[in-house]
Design a protein around this motif. Structure first.
Motif, PDB file in Angstrom:
ATOM      1  N   VAL A  57     -91.936   1.125  -0.757  1.00 14.96           N
ATOM      2  CA  VAL A  57     -92.417   0.106  -1.693  1.00 14.96           C
ATOM      3  C   VAL A  57     -91.297  -0.752  -2.262  1.00 14.96           C
ATOM      4  O   VAL A  57     -91.556  -1.785  -2.882  1.00 14.96           O
ATOM      5  N   PHE A  58     -90.057  -0.345  -2.064  1.00 10.35           N
ATOM      6  CA  PHE A  58     -88.943  -1.002  -2.746  1.00 10.35           C
ATOM      7  C   PHE A  58     -88.704  -2.405  -2.201  1.00 10.35           C
ATOM      8  O   PHE A  58     -88.695  -2.638  -1.000  1.00 10.35           O
ATOM      9  N   ASP A  59     -88.495  -3.351  -3.123  1.00 14.30           N
ATOM     10  CA  ASP A  59     -88.135  -4.721  -2.774  1.00 14.30           C
ATOM     11  C   ASP A  59     -87.457  -5.358  -3.981  1.00 14.30           C
ATOM     12  O   ASP A  59     -87.196  -4.684  -4.990  1.00 14.30           O
ATOM     13  N   ASP A  60     -87.175  -6.655  -3.908  1.00 17.83           N
ATOM     14  CA  ASP A  60     -86.505  -7.355  -5.010  1.00 17.83           C
ATOM     15  C   ASP A  60     -87.273  -7.233  -6.314  1.00 17.83           C
ATOM     16  O   ASP A  60     -86.676  -7.065  -7.396  1.00 17.83           O
ATOM     17  N   ASP A  83     -84.955  -7.955   8.554  1.00 12.45           N
ATOM     18  CA  ASP A  83     -86.085  -7.022   8.662  1.00 12.45           C
ATOM     19  C   ASP A  83     -85.768  -5.664   8.057  1.00 12.45           C
ATOM     20  O   ASP A  83     -86.672  -4.838   7.870  1.00 12.45           O
ATOM     21  N   ASP A  84     -84.501  -5.418   7.766  1.00  8.44           N
ATOM     22  CA  ASP A  84     -84.093  -4.108   7.270  1.00  8.44           C
ATOM     23  C   ASP A  84     -83.713  -4.137   5.788  1.00  8.44           C
ATOM     24  O   ASP A  84     -83.221  -3.160   5.246  1.00  8.44           O
ATOM     25  N   LEU A  85     -83.949  -5.263   5.133  1.00 11.35           N
ATOM     26  CA  LEU A  85     -83.521  -5.411   3.741  1.00 11.35           C
ATOM     27  C   LEU A  85     -84.488  -4.747   2.772  1.00 11.35           C
ATOM     28  O   LEU A  85     -85.708  -4.870   2.902  1.00 11.35           O
ATOM     29  N   LEU A  86     -83.935  -4.029   1.803  1.00 14.59           N
ATOM     30  CA  LEU A  86     -84.704  -3.565   0.650  1.00 14.59           C
ATOM     31  C   LEU A  86     -84.448  -4.487  -0.531  1.00 14.59           C
ATOM     32  O   LEU A  86     -85.332  -4.741  -1.339  1.00 14.59           O
ATOM     33  N   LEU A  87     -83.221  -4.963  -0.626  1.00 14.56           N
ATOM     34  CA  LEU A  87     -82.804  -5.878  -1.681  1.00 14.56           C
ATOM     35  C   LEU A  87     -82.119  -7.089  -1.058  1.00 14.56           C
ATOM     36  O   LEU A  87     -81.342  -6.944  -0.112  1.00 14.56           O
ATOM     37  N   GLU A 105     -77.507   2.184  -2.327  1.00 12.61           N
ATOM     38  CA  GLU A 105     -76.724   2.780  -1.238  1.00 12.61           C
ATOM     39  C   GLU A 105     -77.112   2.153   0.098  1.00 12.61           C
ATOM     40  O   GLU A 105     -76.249   1.865   0.938  1.00 12.61           O
ATOM     41  N   HIS A 106     -78.404   1.956   0.305  1.00 11.01           N
ATOM     42  CA  HIS A 106     -78.883   1.356   1.554  1.00 11.01           C
ATOM     43  C   HIS A 106     -78.288  -0.050   1.736  1.00 11.01           C
ATOM     44  O   HIS A 106     -77.796  -0.401   2.820  1.00 11.01           O
ATOM     45  N   ALA A 107     -78.334  -0.850   0.684  1.00 10.45           N
ATOM     46  CA  ALA A 107     -77.795  -2.213   0.762  1.00 10.45           C
ATOM     47  C   ALA A 107     -76.289  -2.191   1.006  1.00 10.45           C
ATOM     48  O   ALA A 107     -75.759  -2.996   1.772  1.00 10.45           O
ATOM     49  N   HIS A 108     -75.590  -1.277   0.338  1.00 16.04           N
ATOM     50  CA  HIS A 108     -74.142  -1.170   0.501  1.00 16.04           C
ATOM     51  C   HIS A 108     -73.784  -0.747   1.927  1.00 16.04           C
ATOM     52  O   HIS A 108     -72.801  -1.232   2.504  1.00 16.04           O
ATOM     53  N   THR A 109     -74.590   0.142   2.503  1.00 12.65           N
ATOM     54  CA  THR A 109     -74.296   0.680   3.834  1.00 12.65           C
ATOM     55  C   THR A 109     -74.620  -0.325   4.937  1.00 12.65           C
ATOM     56  O   THR A 109     -73.816  -0.557   5.840  1.00 12.65           O
ATOM     57  N   PHE A 110     -75.803  -0.924   4.855  1.00 12.40           N
ATOM     58  CA  PHE A 110     -76.275  -1.779   5.947  1.00 12.40           C
ATOM     59  C   PHE A 110     -76.053  -3.267   5.686  1.00 12.40           C
ATOM     60  O   PHE A 110     -76.264  -4.097   6.574  1.00 12.40           O
ATOM     61  N   GLU A 111     -75.656  -3.583   4.470  1.00 11.90           N
ATOM     62  CA  GLU A 111     -75.379  -4.958   4.065  1.00 11.90           C
ATOM     63  C   GLU A 111     -76.606  -5.843   4.309  1.00 11.90           C
ATOM     64  O   GLU A 111     -77.722  -5.377   4.146  1.00 11.90           O
ATOM     65  N   PHE A 112     -76.420  -7.063   4.692  1.00 14.30           N
ATOM     66  CA  PHE A 112     -77.545  -7.998   4.672  1.00 14.30           C
ATOM     67  C   PHE A 112     -77.684  -8.767   5.993  1.00 14.30           C
ATOM     68  O   PHE A 112     -78.160  -9.891   6.029  1.00 14.30           O
TER      69      PHE A 112
END
Length: 277
Positions: A48-51, A94-98, A83-90
């Motif tokens: 469910v996570f998003d901006d 299609d893989d963005l949570l933030l 952590e997800h954003a820091h690891t996978f960046e931007f």
């Protein structure tokens, strides 16, 4: 939608309108504190996570009129997405949570709130535990200060942070022997994450202990696979027959990880041999 039912349902089976419902509850200042706290916990799930969720959680943390418990819960809920954003960046949309914009806003806000002495201690601790999952330059100094504190709760937060921020080998090894079992648990996780070989005797002791403390045992199982993957197989096999499903699952997963890491070590050895021929 009943949140207790939602809490008992696997996230992949949540209804489509779950995110909208969680946002409504989080933003309802007149709602039940218990319900809002559970909504904050559930909102941290990747399904469910998003901006919008991230911004709503940050708004709760920023609001000094909210309860300490709710603010702390909201901070912890932000951690995995950070952590997800820091690891996978931007790089992959299609893989963005933030989005990067919201991620940077959260990072900056967490730092400001952590440095604000008027923010309650437990909220600041939770903020630091969220912030270290996407570490910045200030994270290492914050961890050092927390570990130097005579307050064991701050020391616990510090050792948790050592799982995500490098450069604390000596402190992790020291924390393994803490009488506070929560601190020892976090130190085991950190030792496994950074593959600290000097932690091996402590890991062996826990794997051979009787009676066994379940959380500590699972942490030791996972750490063993990372620290000495080739030696781990012999020690971990017996736990695959455990009547406790969590322990058995942890052992199987650790053995699979150990096998993969052992193959990498063998490949590295072969490459080195080839280099010297």
């Amino acid at each position: 939608m009943d949140l207790e039912t939602l809490n008992d349902t696997p996230p992949w089976d949540w209804p489509q309108e779950t995110a909208k419902r969680l946002l409504e509850i989080l933003r309802n200042r007149r709602g039940s504190q218990e319900e809002r706290k559970l909504a904050a916990e559930l909102a941290g799930d990747f399904t469910v996570f998003d901006d919008e969720i991230g911004s709503a959680l940050l708004a709760v943390i920023r609001d000094s009129d909210e309860t300490e418990d709710l603010r702390s819960t909201a901070a912890i809920a932000l951690g995995p997405a950070m952590e997800h954003a820091h690891t996978f960046e931007f790089e992959d949309p299609d893989d963005l949570l933030l989005s990067e914009k919201v991620f940077r806003d959260v990072q900056q806000s967490l730092r400001q709130l952590y440095l604000d002495a008027t923010v309650p201690k437990d909220v600041r601790r939770s903020i630091l535990e969220a912030a270290v999952r996407a570490p910045q330059d200030w994270s290492r100094d914050a961890i050092r200060a927390a570990y130097a504190s005579p307050d064991e709760t701050w020391r616990l937060t510090a050792v948790f942070g050592m799982r995500f921020v490098p450069g604390f080998k000596d402190q992790i090894l020291e924390a393994l022997s803490s009488k506070n079992q929560d601190i020892s648990y976090q130190a085991l996780c950190a030792a496994g994450n950074w593959q600290i070989d000097a932690a091996w005797p402590h890991i062996e002791t826990i794997l051979g202990a009787d009676p066994l403390d379940k959380p500590l045992l699972i942490a030791a199982i996972e750490a063993a696979a990372s620290v000495r993957p080739q030696a781990a197989a012999e020690l971990l096999t017996k736990f695959t027959n455990s009547e406790d499903e969590d322990i058995a699952d942890a052992a199987f997963e650790a053995l699979a990880m150990a096998a993969g890491l052992s193959e990498l070590e063998d490949d590295d050895d072969e490459d080195e041999d080839e280099l010297w021929r």
